[in-house]
Design a protein around this motif. Structure first.
Motif, PDB file in Angstrom:
ATOM      1  N   GLU B  55     -12.072  -9.299  16.038  1.00 21.75           N
ATOM      2  CA  GLU B  55     -12.062  -7.917  15.579  1.00 21.75           C
ATOM      3  C   GLU B  55     -13.327  -7.217  16.059  1.00 21.75           C
ATOM      4  OE1 GLU B  55     -10.245  -7.703  11.457  1.00 21.75           O
ATOM      5  OE2 GLU B  55     -11.220  -9.653  11.397  1.00 21.75           O
ATOM      6  N   ALA B  56     -13.291  -5.885  16.091  1.00 21.14           N
ATOM      7  CA  ALA B  56     -14.453  -5.123  16.551  1.00 21.14           C
ATOM      8  C   ALA B  56     -15.654  -5.401  15.665  1.00 21.14           C
ATOM      9  CB  ALA B  56     -14.126  -3.636  16.543  1.00 21.14           C
ATOM     10  N   THR B  57     -16.833  -5.513  16.291  1.00 21.27           N
ATOM     11  CA  THR B  57     -18.022  -5.935  15.537  1.00 21.27           C
ATOM     12  C   THR B  57     -18.934  -4.773  15.156  1.00 21.27           C
ATOM     13  OG1 THR B  57     -19.038  -6.396  17.655  1.00 21.27           O
ATOM     14  CG2 THR B  57     -18.093  -8.263  16.490  1.00 21.27           C
ATOM     15  N   ASP B  58     -18.481  -3.540  15.310  1.00 19.05           N
ATOM     16  CA  ASP B  58     -19.315  -2.397  14.944  1.00 19.05           C
ATOM     17  C   ASP B  58     -19.791  -2.525  13.503  1.00 19.05           C
ATOM     18  OD1 ASP B  58     -17.571  -1.779  17.052  1.00 19.05           O
ATOM     19  OD2 ASP B  58     -18.040   0.342  16.854  1.00 19.05           O
ATOM     20  N   GLY B  59     -21.060  -2.239  13.310  1.00 14.67           N
ATOM     21  CA  GLY B  59     -21.571  -2.241  11.949  1.00 14.67           C
ATOM     22  C   GLY B  59     -22.070  -3.602  11.486  1.00 14.67           C
ATOM     23  N   VAL B  60     -21.845  -4.645  12.267  1.00 14.28           N
ATOM     24  CA  VAL B  60     -22.368  -5.955  11.872  1.00 14.28           C
ATOM     25  C   VAL B  60     -23.850  -6.001  12.229  1.00 14.28           C
ATOM     26  CG1 VAL B  60     -22.189  -8.453  12.200  1.00 14.28           C
ATOM     27  CG2 VAL B  60     -20.125  -7.036  12.244  1.00 14.28           C
ATOM     28  N   ARG B  61     -24.645  -6.607  11.354  1.00 13.37           N
ATOM     29  CA  ARG B  61     -26.099  -6.566  11.482  1.00 13.37           C
ATOM     30  C   ARG B  61     -26.617  -8.005  11.561  1.00 13.37           C
ATOM     31  NH1 ARG B  61     -29.537  -2.580   8.898  1.00 13.37           N
ATOM     32  NH2 ARG B  61     -27.692  -1.570   8.092  1.00 13.37           N
ATOM     33  N   PRO B  62     -27.597  -8.247  12.398  1.00 12.25           N
ATOM     34  CA  PRO B  62     -28.187  -9.590  12.413  1.00 12.25           C
ATOM     35  C   PRO B  62     -28.688  -9.935  11.017  1.00 12.25           C
ATOM     36  CG  PRO B  62     -29.035  -8.275  14.225  1.00 12.25           C
ATOM     37  CD  PRO B  62     -28.237  -7.356  13.364  1.00 12.25           C
ATOM     38  N   GLY B  63     -28.554 -11.184  10.634  1.00 16.61           N
ATOM     39  CA  GLY B  63     -28.987 -11.579   9.302  1.00 16.61           C
ATOM     40  C   GLY B  63     -27.862 -11.602   8.289  1.00 16.61           C
ATOM     41  N   GLU B  64     -26.715 -11.016   8.629  1.00 18.86           N
ATOM     42  CA  GLU B  64     -25.584 -11.063   7.702  1.00 18.86           C
ATOM     43  C   GLU B  64     -25.025 -12.492   7.651  1.00 18.86           C
ATOM     44  OE1 GLU B  64     -22.511  -8.098   7.965  1.00 18.86           O
ATOM     45  OE2 GLU B  64     -23.943  -6.485   8.325  1.00 18.86           O
ATOM     46  N   PRO B  65     -24.321 -12.837   6.568  1.00 21.96           N
ATOM     47  CA  PRO B  65     -23.845 -14.214   6.417  1.00 21.96           C
ATOM     48  C   PRO B  65     -22.640 -14.538   7.307  1.00 21.96           C
ATOM     49  CG  PRO B  65     -23.102 -12.869   4.588  1.00 21.96           C
ATOM     50  CD  PRO B  65     -24.029 -12.004   5.393  1.00 21.96           C
ATOM     51  N   VAL B  66     -22.484 -15.812   7.597  1.00 24.37           N
ATOM     52  CA  VAL B  66     -21.321 -16.308   8.328  1.00 24.37           C
ATOM     53  C   VAL B  66     -20.813 -17.525   7.584  1.00 24.37           C
ATOM     54  CG1 VAL B  66     -20.482 -17.271  10.496  1.00 24.37           C
ATOM     55  CG2 VAL B  66     -22.326 -15.616  10.513  1.00 24.37           C
ATOM     56  N   VAL B  67     -19.493 -17.645   7.486  1.00 24.23           N
ATOM     57  CA  VAL B  67     -18.930 -18.813   6.816  1.00 24.23           C
ATOM     58  C   VAL B  67     -18.057 -19.573   7.808  1.00 24.23           C
ATOM     59  CG1 VAL B  67     -17.507 -19.610   4.886  1.00 24.23           C
ATOM     60  CG2 VAL B  67     -18.854 -17.515   4.665  1.00 24.23           C
ATOM     61  N   GLY B  68     -18.289 -20.891   7.903  1.00 23.14           N
ATOM     62  CA  GLY B  68     -17.426 -21.738   8.726  1.00 23.14           C
ATOM     63  C   GLY B  68     -16.261 -22.199   7.871  1.00 23.14           C
TER      64      GLY B  68
END
Lengths: 460, 598
Positions: B55-68
């Motif tokens: 999906e488009a990544t606009d608005g995502v900021r470094p440091g935001e969480p990621v879940v595997g």
């Protein structure tokens, strides 16, 4: 909105700035840039990493230095302000007024990068639009919600044709006209002026929104312009229930700006130096046209794509053709013969025509007539080639009839006045006049009942 | 396996996101940032992983969480697939439209199959508790649509002793319908649906060779360039040559049990066309609605590019699933070029070394691997099933020497080349009989001989020979004009025109002509060739060519395709007989005339 500014630019080239030692910023966010003299520019984050960001500056990076350039992150995506008052206004590529009038006041702001339409939400375009131009209406019909580009080349009258479509386009039985969104990317001042004057003289100006980026305006701004214009078009169509006709000129300038920025970013080039994502990028623009279920409005898109060196296989027309629902191709040959509009019907096509014409929309014989004209014209082209080799005198009488047909077709059917607005019935009747140059048994693609109804020999 | 782990976003570059998440596996699904965007790990580097976002990544900021999430990109396989439209990662688009409106919101998480629907499960009557099940064992069935009996199979990665099987009744997808104890003693619950990772081909017992042609009702395809069930075909063509119409005609008329149409990077309105028309169209073989056996996967050109790469795999996995039930499945991929370009775009963003035209070096092997998933196989307990893969190719500028077309050409058996010149002259379908080929002619000939007419292979050859002669003669005509040709040569041009107009050209919009049964295909071909042969005999004895080419019945013969329906073979034969009689009459009259003249 953050008020903190950063002066940590460490690279500036080709419209891009790299800044370091900044807090984490979102991908796609808007940026304000201020130079030593306090002049403001606008930008967008196109790569975001921890503590650094790559910024694309819409006004370009000329004249900026690394020491006294201040960056402010606005913490919001590129948005435009919308209200019904946009009609009649002129904006630049990022939606700021360009007509000397004050900015719009409205609470409604929209992100210019909308997420994709759900295919399940779309409704198939079917309503025939009468443009008053025989080669389009009769043979390559435009329907509401279609994207149908004009493939042209330098020196050809694509602007005149686009303006004529804007003036004349309507549904056959409706008087309501379209709202027009006009998007000019990298066009010359005189071209922009031509459209402005044309809109003014035909009295549609109050129904037009213009987004203009001239040839000497910064190329980076061209990348935002079609998205800004389409956001306005979506607002008019799906919020205000209007039928919107979007004219974009020239997509080639847009793609060249994209290449310029991609090269500066260091993207891997594919064909002719254009980035590999040119297709997806163009599709993001073109696919914003269409109809939506249970909405009254629609977006019909007529982009002008000029073919560099008249080459239809050049990446820009080529990729456009794969996305759009057909194309209207202009020919230098016809233009040199003084035929306006010089529409070359053989490579022209409208993919949505089949569902928008015939009994319920135009007239029952329309599909077959169009098919028959195409077949005869293809055969006539072969005869022309033959005649140019062996001379017209050597042709059989039947072949000579094809030559006469081709000439009459080019002059009377293709050729028409710049102000000549032919109804679809006039176009079809003219078609039968031309078909009547042949005896009925040559006309294998029209039905016998239509022959007895419309063929000249039937009238006795 | 389902233990989810947490990490953070490091960098965002368009659809490519770098994350820090030690211990994540290659290929694992992740959800990125506060929006929970879906993505897939495509490379690992120390503690960092490269993720491609669907999906488009606009608005995502470094440091935001990621879940595997702990599992690779998988699709849900079970009743409720047929008749629906999914995106490239199998999200149900109709349901998303109902919940979220016109646009597809990012991070939307809707299960692929409807959890609230219940299905009438009929267990297999000879199944006994305690039976040893193998992977792919048949447990029972569900009537999915009126046309499709959905067989419930044991998932391929499971085997063991059946402990329990639910009685006949209505069940939702999440209700347990049985339990199996595998060799390691673990007990597994069975449901009406299963998951399978899309990039892993579903296993089968053994491969088999194709035996019968896929009948599409399109004369140029079936008669001239046949494709077997379980075969691999490609439809390359420049824009405007009619790829989409050819694909839609195959989707509409082919004698497959299941049709899966993957709209990969193509126009949104084309999918809408199918969505709006197929529910109204009747399946020519079962009389039911076409939509009941059709599934659409849509990643239109404006939808995120990474999901485009996934869409072909998702479609293929569903195709294999129905194959495992013993069905003949046709998968249409429109277009594989967009799929390859999606791969190129991701490769470029990863900085991989480009080879031809910017494509990564693994283009050829990836293409081959996808096409190789097509085939006819022996399933565990459902007999033989097949997947036929037909890929559209969109060569830039119509140049067939570009990488995607040329690599595809090496892999496939049947090549339906579309030509711009034919399309410009409105000769549809614009399949070029010179550039196209089929390796399946000998096998198909056996089927045609048995089912239709023993003369099929000979007649087909004669028609192609006539067309080749026509091409040669046309070159002469273009140089010196038709006057230079002898009467028999000119008659050959007329004969070739009969084949082109009366057989090769087919009108998809004409109700009678849109579908042509194999019998009618052969009759039409035989009719045109008979006319040509009988005429050639007359010209041999001196009848002027003008007299024959002006015959009004010749005009009618070109229209036969849309005059006589597929059921009216007898009338077509009568017409042929009339033509033969007419030619015979001309011969008699001409003999009399010559007699007289003498």
């Amino acid at each position: 909105m953050s008020v903190k500014e950063y002066r940590t630019v460490n690279a500036a080239k080709g419209g891009l700035l790299t800044v370091t030692d900044v807090p984490d910023v979102s991908f796609g966010d808007r940026v304000q840039i201020r130079n030593a003299r306090g002049e403001r520019r606008n930008g967008e984050v196109i790569r975001a990493a921890r503590g650094s960001a790559l910024i694309q500056v819409f006004e370009g990076t000329d004249d900026l230095d690394l020491e006294s350039t201040w960056i402010r992150f606005l913490d919001q995506p590129l948005e435009i302000t919308l209200s019904p008052d946009i009609l009649g206004r002129i904006f630049n590529g990022i939606g700021d007024p360009k007509d000397g009038r004050p900015a719009l006041v409205s609470n409604l702001k929209r992100n210019v990068r909308s997420s994709a339409f759900n295919p399940s939400a779309r409704s198939y375009p079917r309503e025939f639009i009468q443009t008053g131009i025989s080669t389009i209406d009769g043979l390559n019909s435009l329907v509401r919600g279609q994207k149908l580009p004009i493939f042209s080349a330098s020196g050809l009258p694509h602007n005149k044709l686009a303006a004529q479509i804007v003036r004349q386009a309507k549904l056959p039985d409706e008087s309501t006209s379209f709202s027009i969104v006009f998007a000019a990317m990298g066009v010359s001042y005189s071209d922009a002026r031509f459209f402005q004057e044309d809109f003014a003289s035909s009295g549609v100006l109050g129904n037009v929104v213009m987004f203009i980026n001239l040839a000497d305006d910064p190329p980076v701004e061209r990348l935002a312009l079609p998205r800004v214009a389409l956001t306005a078009a979506e607002y008019l169509a799906f919020d205000l229930d209007r039928h919107v006709l979007v004219v974009m000129t020239d997509m080639t300038n847009y793609a060249e700006a994209l290449r310029e920025v991609a090269t500066a970013k260091g993207d891997v080039p594919s064909r002719k130096g254009y980035p590999g994502y040119l297709y997806s990028d163009l599709a993001e623009i073109y696919e914003r046209s269409g109809r939506i279920k249970d909405r009254h409005g629609s977006i019909t898109l007529v982009p002008v794509v000029s073919m560099p060196s008249d080459d239809i296989t050049h990446p820009i027309p080529d990729l456009s053709g794969y996305i759009t629902e057909g194309q209207i191709v202009l020919s230098r040959d016809l233009h040199n013969q003084g035929i306006y509009p010089p529409v070359h019907i053989s490579p022209s096509l409208s993919r949505l025509m089949k569902d928008g014409i015939g009994k319920d929309y135009t007239r029952a014989d329309h599909p077959q007539v169009s098919n028959q004209l195409y077949a005869l014209y293809a055969r006539a082209q072969e005869t022309r080639n033959l005649a140019s080799i062996i001379g017209a005198e050597e042709l059989s009488s039947q072949d000579r009839r094809f030559l006469e047909f081709a000439d009459a077709f080019d002059r009377r059917f293709v050729g028409q006045g710049e102000d000549e607005d032919r109804s679809i019935i006039e176009t079809l009747n003219l078609s039968w006049e031309l078909l009547s140059m042949f005896p009925p048994d040559v006309l294998t693609r029209v039905s016998e009942s239509d022959i007895s109804k419309y063929h000249r020999s039937a009238e006795g | 396996m389902n233990s989810s782990r947490n990490g953070i976003v490091e960098e965002i570059n368009g659809p490519i996101v770098t994350i820090r998440l030690p211990g994540i596996r290659n290929g694992e699904q992740v959800r990125i940032g506060e929006l929970g965007l879906f993505g897939e790990v495509i490379a690992l580097q120390g503690d960092e992983a490269i993720v491609q976002a669907y999906e488009a990544t606009d608005g995502v900021r470094p440091g935001e969480p990621v879940v595997g999430l702990g599992w690779p990109l998988s699709v849900e396989l079970g009743p409720g697939l047929m008749g629906h439209i999914f995106d490239g990662v199998q999200r149900p688009l109709e349901e998303i439209f109902r919940q979220s409106g016109d646009h597809i919101p990012r991070g939307v998480d809707v299960p692929s199959l409807d959890r609230s629907a219940s299905w009438h499960f009929q267990p297999r009557d000879d199944m006994e508790i305690g039976a040893q099940l193998v992977s792919g064992s048949l447990l029972g069935s569900v009537q999915e649509t009126q046309t499709i009996l959905h067989k419930i199979l044991l998932q391929p990665d499971l085997q063991g002793e059946l402990l329990e099987l639910a009685p006949e009744g209505d069940y939702t997808l999440e209700q347990t319908i049985g339990r199996v104890r595998s060799a390691d003693g673990r007990i597994h619950k069975l449901h009406l649906f299963q998951r399978w990772p899309v990039r892993k081909p579903r296993p089968y017992v053994r491969r088999d060779h194709g035996v019968e042609p896929l009948i599409t009702g399109q004369r140029i395809l079936d008669t001239f360039f046949p494709l077997l069930k379980g075969g691999k075909g490609a439809v390359p063509g420049p824009f405007g040559a009619g790829k989409t119409v050819v694909q839609q005609q195959v989707a509409r008329w082919s004698n497959a049990d299941i049709v899966i149409f993957v709209g990969c990077g193509e126009r949104g309105n084309e999918l809408v066309d199918i969505l709006e028309t197929f529910p109204q169209l009747d399946d020519p073989y079962t009389g039911r609605k076409l939509m009941e056996r059709t599934l659409l996967v849509a990643n239109t050109s404006n939808m995120p590019v990474v999901a485009r790469e996934a869409s072909i795999y998702a479609g293929m996995t569903v195709a294999e699933y129905y194959r495992d039930m013993g069905y003949d499945v046709v998968m249409l991929a429109d277009s594989t070029s967009r799929w390859a370009e999606a791969m190129r775009e991701v490769a470029a963003r990863l900085g991989q070394m480009p080879v031809e035209e910017g494509y990564p070096a693994y283009l050829a092997s990836r293409l081959a691997a996808v096409y190789e998933r097509a085939g006819r196989v022996e399933t565990a307990e459902c007999g033989k099933g097949s997947v036929t893969l037909i890929g559209a190719v969109s060569p830039p500028g119509g140049d067939f020497s570009e990488p995607v077309t040329s690599h595809t050409k090496e892999i496939i058996h049947t090549f339906w080349a579309l030509a711009k010149e034919l399309a410009d002259a409105r000769h549809y379908p614009a399949v070029d009989w010179v550039d196209s080929f089929s390796d399946h002619v000998p096998t198909a000939a056996g089927w045609w001989a048995q089912e239709v007419d023993a003369g099929w292979e000979r007649r087909r050859g004669e028609a192609l020979a006539l067309l080749a002669r026509d091409a040669e003669l046309s070159r002469i005509v273009n140089l010196v004009g038709p006057e230079a040709l002898s009467d028999s040569q000119r008659w050959a041009l007329v004969g070739a025109a009969l084949i082109k107009e009366g057989v090769l050209q087919q009108n998809a919009l004409d109700d009678t002509d849109s579908f042509c049964s194999p019998e009618k295909q052969f009759e039409l071909l035989d009719l045109m060739l008979t006319i040509y042969e009988k005429g050639a005999e007359l010209i041999e004895v001196g009848v002027p060519v003008q007299e024959l080419s002006d015959l009004p019945t010749l005009v009618k013969s070109r229209r036969c395709k849309s005059i006589y329906a597929s059921e009216e073979i007898e009338k077509l034969r009568e017409f042929k007989e009339e033509m033969v009689q007419e030619f015979h009459q001309i011969r008699l009259e001409y003999a009399k005339f010559k007699e007289h003249a003498r």
